[in-house]
Design an enzyme around this catalytic site. Structure first.
Site, PDB file in Angstrom:
ATOM      1  N   ALA A 100      -5.206  54.935  27.953  1.00 61.13           N
ATOM      2  CA  ALA A 100      -6.021  56.142  26.792  1.00 61.13           C
ATOM      3  C   ALA A 100      -6.240  57.456  28.349  1.00 61.13           C
ATOM      4  O   ALA A 100      -5.945  56.640  29.491  1.00 61.13           O
ATOM      5  CB  ALA A 100      -6.989  55.666  26.157  1.00 61.13           C
ATOM      6  N   GLU A 101      -6.245  58.642  28.133  1.00 61.18           N
ATOM      7  CA  GLU A 101      -6.199  59.529  28.474  1.00 61.18           C
ATOM      8  C   GLU A 101      -7.719  59.373  28.940  1.00 61.18           C
ATOM      9  O   GLU A 101      -7.511  60.049  30.449  1.00 61.18           O
ATOM     10  CB  GLU A 101      -5.704  61.013  28.071  1.00 61.18           C
ATOM     11  CG  GLU A 101      -4.254  60.906  27.105  1.00 61.18           C
ATOM     12  CD  GLU A 101      -4.787  60.668  25.889  1.00 61.18           C
ATOM     13  OE1 GLU A 101      -4.064  61.621  25.142  1.00 61.18           O
ATOM     14  OE2 GLU A 101      -5.043  59.827  25.515  1.00 61.18           O
TER      15      GLU A 101
END
Length: 214
Positions: free
Chosen positions: A43-44
């Protein structure tokens, strides 16, 4: 059940050892349909190793995905800053990204972040993911809430990226984006080939022996 069905079919595209980034919405359901597969979800906001959604009451306020929704992590998960997360994406280290979509064109152009005149949270990491990931899968309903096709000859909404989509999975069909155009490979019951062709606003070739998924 339509969203879960799409997510379950998308999960079949993932294999052991892959590093995968998931968009918000339908893609976030995919970890619930992996079975025994060992997939590392990135995930970013700086997590590698996201697990299934937590059960109600078991949420950890310090653990969330890039959209801010509660997640769990698997054994061996790691944490890092967003700069490192985006460096992984821009370096091309993500095997697959699964994104939602507002429109996909016959050439694989993707529009998934903005409807003019409506408030939106921003494009997030969508542009980098669509351009730099090894394989891009788009999951979405086949038509919008007004019954208009979301698979079109040319996108009319602002683009996220051009010629980036490899596979489209909807509540009606599975469609590959090829150099020769869109190829229908699977049809989801209760729909048939004619339904899918009628509700697709782009040229659509039908694969020999197209599979019907009950």
């Amino acid at each position: 059940m339509g969203r879960e069905r799409i997510a379950k079919r998308a999960a079949q595209e993932l294999t052991d050892g892959m590093v995968v980034n998931l968009g918000i919405g339908i893609p976030s359901l995919i970890p619930n349909f992996l079975g025994d597969k060992r997939i590392f979800f990135q995930a970013e906001n700086g997590v590698l190793g996201i697990g299934k959604s937590p059960s109600k009451g078991k949420e950890d306020p310090n653990l969330c995905n890039a959209a801010g929704y509660p997640v769990t992590v698997v054994s061996g998960a790691s944490y890092f800053d967003s700069a490192t997360a985006f460096a992984m994406i821009r370096k091309g280290l993500i095997d697959v990204t699964v994104l939602g979509g507002l429109q996909v064109s016959e050439k694989g152009d993707l529009a998934n972040w903005m409807v003019p005149g409506k408030r939106v949270p921003g494009v997030g990491g969508g542009m980098e993911l669509a351009q730099k990931t090894k394989k891009v899968i788009v999951v979405m309903s086949h038509v919008n809430k007004d019954g208009e096709p979301k698979i079109v000859s040319t996108c009319t909404l602002p683009l996220t990226a051009k010629r980036c989509v490899d596979l489209i999975i909807t509540d009606q069909a599975v469609i590959e984006v090829t150099d020769e155009g869109l190829l229908l490979t699977e049809v989801m019951a209760p729909y048939d080939v004619e339904d899918v062709v009628r509700q697709t606003a782009a040229p659509l070739r039908v694969a020999a022996g197209v599979k019907r998924v009950e």
